[in-house]
Design an enzyme around this catalytic site. Structure first.
Site, PDB file in Angstrom:
ATOM      1  N   HIS A  34      45.987  25.571  39.877  1.00  0.00           N
ATOM      2  CA  HIS A  34      46.973  26.434  40.545  1.00  0.00           C
ATOM      3  C   HIS A  34      47.105  26.058  42.020  1.00  0.00           C
ATOM      4  O   HIS A  34      48.201  25.909  42.550  1.00  0.00           O
ATOM      5  CB  HIS A  34      46.555  27.891  40.404  1.00  0.00           C
ATOM      6  CG  HIS A  34      47.423  28.859  41.130  1.00  0.00           C
ATOM      7  ND1 HIS A  34      48.724  29.123  40.776  1.00  0.00           N
ATOM      8  CD2 HIS A  34      47.170  29.626  42.234  1.00  0.00           C
ATOM      9  CE1 HIS A  34      49.247  30.002  41.599  1.00  0.00           C
ATOM     10  NE2 HIS A  34      48.323  30.325  42.496  1.00  0.00           N
ATOM     11  N   TYR A  93      39.892  28.375  32.502  1.00  0.00           N
ATOM     12  CA  TYR A  93      40.839  29.069  31.631  1.00  0.00           C
ATOM     13  C   TYR A  93      41.701  28.160  30.758  1.00  0.00           C
ATOM     14  O   TYR A  93      42.539  28.641  30.024  1.00  0.00           O
ATOM     15  CB  TYR A  93      41.746  29.998  32.465  1.00  0.00           C
ATOM     16  CG  TYR A  93      42.503  29.321  33.595  1.00  0.00           C
ATOM     17  CD1 TYR A  93      43.703  28.653  33.361  1.00  0.00           C
ATOM     18  CD2 TYR A  93      42.015  29.370  34.895  1.00  0.00           C
ATOM     19  CE1 TYR A  93      44.393  28.049  34.402  1.00  0.00           C
ATOM     20  CE2 TYR A  93      42.704  28.771  35.944  1.00  0.00           C
ATOM     21  CZ  TYR A  93      43.890  28.109  35.691  1.00  0.00           C
ATOM     22  OH  TYR A  93      44.571  27.500  36.724  1.00  0.00           O
ATOM     23  N   ARG A 126      51.901  22.627  34.427  1.00  0.00           N
ATOM     24  CA  ARG A 126      51.235  22.305  35.691  1.00  0.00           C
ATOM     25  C   ARG A 126      49.981  21.501  35.385  1.00  0.00           C
ATOM     26  O   ARG A 126      48.989  22.034  34.898  1.00  0.00           O
ATOM     27  CB  ARG A 126      50.896  23.608  36.427  1.00  0.00           C
ATOM     28  CG  ARG A 126      49.926  23.436  37.574  1.00  0.00           C
ATOM     29  CD  ARG A 126      49.759  24.709  38.386  1.00  0.00           C
ATOM     30  NE  ARG A 126      49.417  25.885  37.598  1.00  0.00           N
ATOM     31  CZ  ARG A 126      48.190  26.193  37.182  1.00  0.00           C
ATOM     32  NH1 ARG A 126      47.186  25.368  37.407  1.00  0.00           N
ATOM     33  NH2 ARG A 126      47.969  27.304  36.517  1.00  0.00           N
TER      34      ARG A 126
END
Length: 373
Positions: free
Chosen positions: A270, A279, A266
């Site tokens: 998100h 992260y 990805r």
């Protein structure tokens, strides 16, 4: 069962040791193409490339709409186009698709009106399209719940003597949910014609794969249930389409379910509400950008003489026309009817629902009358 038969059975369930791949990151053919799979025809690859470009433009437009307040939230699938387009093109129109909230590009590829695809993310109808007419279940936000639905649909098709197949799209995080494992077990026992397609994009929101599972690959999760499994380079459309086509044919022929894990990434956060820099490192993202599935397939098709500059220019115009349709659809005000609250709760409304609907209708009529007076 003899030791030899047992060994053959286990071998038939095991995925390839490395993800199946036809095309390298730079768009060149791999030195040794997989012998167990057939490369799709070049016309099928051209159509897949077209769908990927349109899907990428839809995705960027939807992302922009969140910044304008036209969408409440949007989970981008940038970087996962080969998975979503490959999944849809491996199915027949009468097969069933069970998508997640991140699979909007797959729905657009299924020729569902983009405005209907985005109603959930706009905060309008939970599902803006007709699932029965499109053979596409509502996009699912809870992890893995749609996988059980897919198995149920597949089993119903089998019992009715139809040769349809159901495909359930899930992310890597969903493979840790109980529903996922229950679905695998049921499908295997009843040999339901279903394909479980895991888009492993390396993060369940902010949780990296290594913190979620110690399995050598998510594809191995199917073996314990007796489900034939495979893993594929999820950024190689050629490989994804070849593997999923074979998986669908396997299920359709009555040989039982198949689990396919696609290794992808990805590229964006998100959702637009997520800060992915907290992260994951920029270097990691850039490394995966070099394996961009859209660029990879375009380079491959050009090397085969199947794509020209004129083709690319024409498709860019088509993509902009799609983006304009998406904007127009989202700029149109929703027509809201409070009485729709009672629609589709049950196939046949209960007496209590009829009473409640009548009460609301009376209140709305009184309000309208008071405003007119």
């Amino acid at each position: 069962m003899s030791v030899k038969s047992l060994r053959q059975t286990v071998q038939g369930l095991l995925p390839s040791l490395t993800p199946v791949r036809f095309v390298a990151e730079d768009g060149t053919p791999v030195a040794r193409p997989p012998a167990d799979y057939t490369e799709p025809p070049v016309e099928a690859l051209r159509e897949a490339w077209r769908r990927m470009v349109l899907g990428r433009r839809f995705d960027t437009q939807a992302t922009a709409l969140t910044k304008q307040g036209r969408l409440a939230v949007y989970p981008s699938s940038r970087g996962q186009e080969a998975c979503q387009i490959g999944a849809v093109l491996a199915l027949r129109p009468d097969d069933w698709l069970f998508p997640t909230y991140r699979d909007s590009v797959a729905l657009v590829t299924r020729d569902i009106d983009p405005a209907q695809v985005l109603t959930l993310l706009r905060g309008d109808w939970h599902c803006g399209y007709d699932p029965a007419a499109t053979r596409t279940a509502p996009q699912c936000t809870p992890l893995a719940t749609q996988v059980l639905h897919a198995v149920g649909m597949a089993e119903s098709l089998r019992r009715k003597g139809e040769d349809g197949v159901a495909m359930a799209l899930v992310g890597d995080g969903a493979t840790s949910e109980g529903d996922f494992h229950e679905a695998l077990n049921f499908a295997a026992v009843f040999r339901a014609p279903v394909v479980f397609f895991v888009q492993n994009n390396k993060y369940a929101i902010s949780v990296p794969l290594a913190r979620q599972t110690a399995a050598p690959a998510l594809a191995y999760k199917g073996i314990g249930y007796g489900v034939r499994s495979e893993q594929v380079d999820g950024n190689d459309l050629v490989a994804v389409l070849a593997v999923l086509t074979a998986a669908v044919e396997h299920a359709r022929a009555g040989h039982g379910p198949v689990l396919v894990e696609a290794h992808t990434y990805r590229m964006d956060a998100h959702t637009n509400a997520d800060d992915a820099t907290r992260y994951r490192e920029d270097d990691e993202v850039e490394q995966w950008r070099a394996a961009d599935p859209v660029d990879r397939l375009e380079t491959y098709l050009r090397s085969r003489g199947a794509l020209t500059d004129e083709d690319v220019a024409a498709l860019r115009e088509e993509a902009e026309e799609l983006a304009a349709r998406v904007r127009d659809g989202m700029n149109a005000d929703c027509v809201l009817d409070p009485l729709e609250l009672f629609d589709h709760v049950y196939a046949e409304p209960t007496p209590q629902l009829r009473e409640q609907r009548a009460q609301l209708a009376a209140e709305l009529a009184d309000t309208t009358q008071a405003q007119e007076d």
